[in-house]
Motif scaffolding. Structure first.
Motif, short mmCIF file in Angstrom:
data_model
loop_
_atom_site.label_atom_id
_atom_site.label_comp_id
_atom_site.label_asym_id
_atom_site.label_seq_id
_atom_site.Cartn_x
_atom_site.Cartn_y
_atom_site.Cartn_z
N GLY A 184 0.85 -1.19 0.00
CA GLY A 184 0.00 0.00 0.00
C GLY A 184 0.88 1.23 0.00
N VAL A 223 -3.48 4.26 -1.48
CA VAL A 223 -3.56 3.41 -2.67
C VAL A 223 -3.27 1.97 -2.26
N PHE A 224 -4.16 1.07 -2.61
CA PHE A 224 -3.88 -0.36 -2.47
C PHE A 224 -4.78 -1.10 -3.45
N ASP A 225 -4.49 -2.36 -3.66
CA ASP A 225 -5.24 -3.17 -4.62
C ASP A 225 -6.37 -3.89 -3.89
N ARG A 226 -7.60 -3.48 -4.19
CA ARG A 226 -8.74 -4.14 -3.52
C ARG A 226 -9.02 -5.53 -4.07
N LEU A 227 -8.52 -5.82 -5.28
CA LEU A 227 -8.93 -7.06 -5.95
C LEU A 227 -8.63 -8.33 -5.13
N PRO A 228 -7.40 -8.52 -4.61
CA PRO A 228 -7.16 -9.77 -3.86
C PRO A 228 -8.00 -9.86 -2.58
#
Lengths: 130, 130
Positions: free
Chosen positions: B95, B112-117
């Motif tokens: 993040g 900012v981080f990737d919500r998908l996983p």
């Protein structure tokens, strides 16, 4: 982001030059700032080598209509750039990169962005029974 | 991340103290470093005010088993921290945060981080006919 930070960190100069190049859709110029043996930790998994990195980055770079640097700092060998983007798929998609620069080129990168709105936009754009 | 950067940027000192507090699952200490009127740009949309921000951040903070700062820099008023996390849901989830610090507290943040996983892990953990 401060001009002082811009001018005193060699790694940040490379990171920002890379950022400006892909933001201007100049993939060739951007790739001259990337080490042929780059190791990139991306949301989708590791990306190794310049060819794979170009395949990873170029489609997104081409799709952007706007980028804006929100924060950018660095030291001799590393830098962090956090930015916002607008693209054909997603109107507001910030991203962040940590880079390790060796001999003027990005040798390692960790890139962070949210894949979810891109996945949703692609799903919405697909034919319903594709 | 350099010790120099840690010691010369007032904003980075706040950002790193905030990071250390939530990484240690000390939500109360973390929230003392957040402005009551915080405006946070998160992947899921804007988060306004301390109560909403705590609701946004606390569950993730509690779920983390490991955090590691990869890059952290700042100037007088702003800082950027890029970090890796391991949590009960996702083993490797980096993040990044850009913060604007006012009077010793984080008044604005872009995270900012990737919500998908996380979405995939929640879907996989849900009962099949829930």
């Amino acid at each position: 982001m401060t001009e002082t930070a811009t001018t005193t960190s060699p790694a940040l100069r490379v990171a920002l030059a890379y950022h400006r190049a892909w933001s201007a859709h100049d993939i060739e110029a951007a790739m001259t700032l990337v080490d042929p043996e780059i190791v990139c930790d991306s949301p989708g998994g590791p990306v190794h080598g310049l060819a794979a990195f170009r395949d990873f980055m170029a489609p997104f770079a081409r799709s952007t209509s706007r980028t804006e640097v929100l924060g950018a700092f660095g030291d001799d060998e590393t830098a962090v750039v956090l930015y916002d983007t607008s693209s054909t798929l997603v109107e507001h998609a910030p991203g962040a990169e940590w880079v390790h620069v060796v001999d003027g080129r990005i040798a390692r990168m960790t890139i962070v962005f949210d894949r979810l709105p891109f996945a949703q936009a692609r799903a919405a754009a697909a034919p319903p029974h594709a």
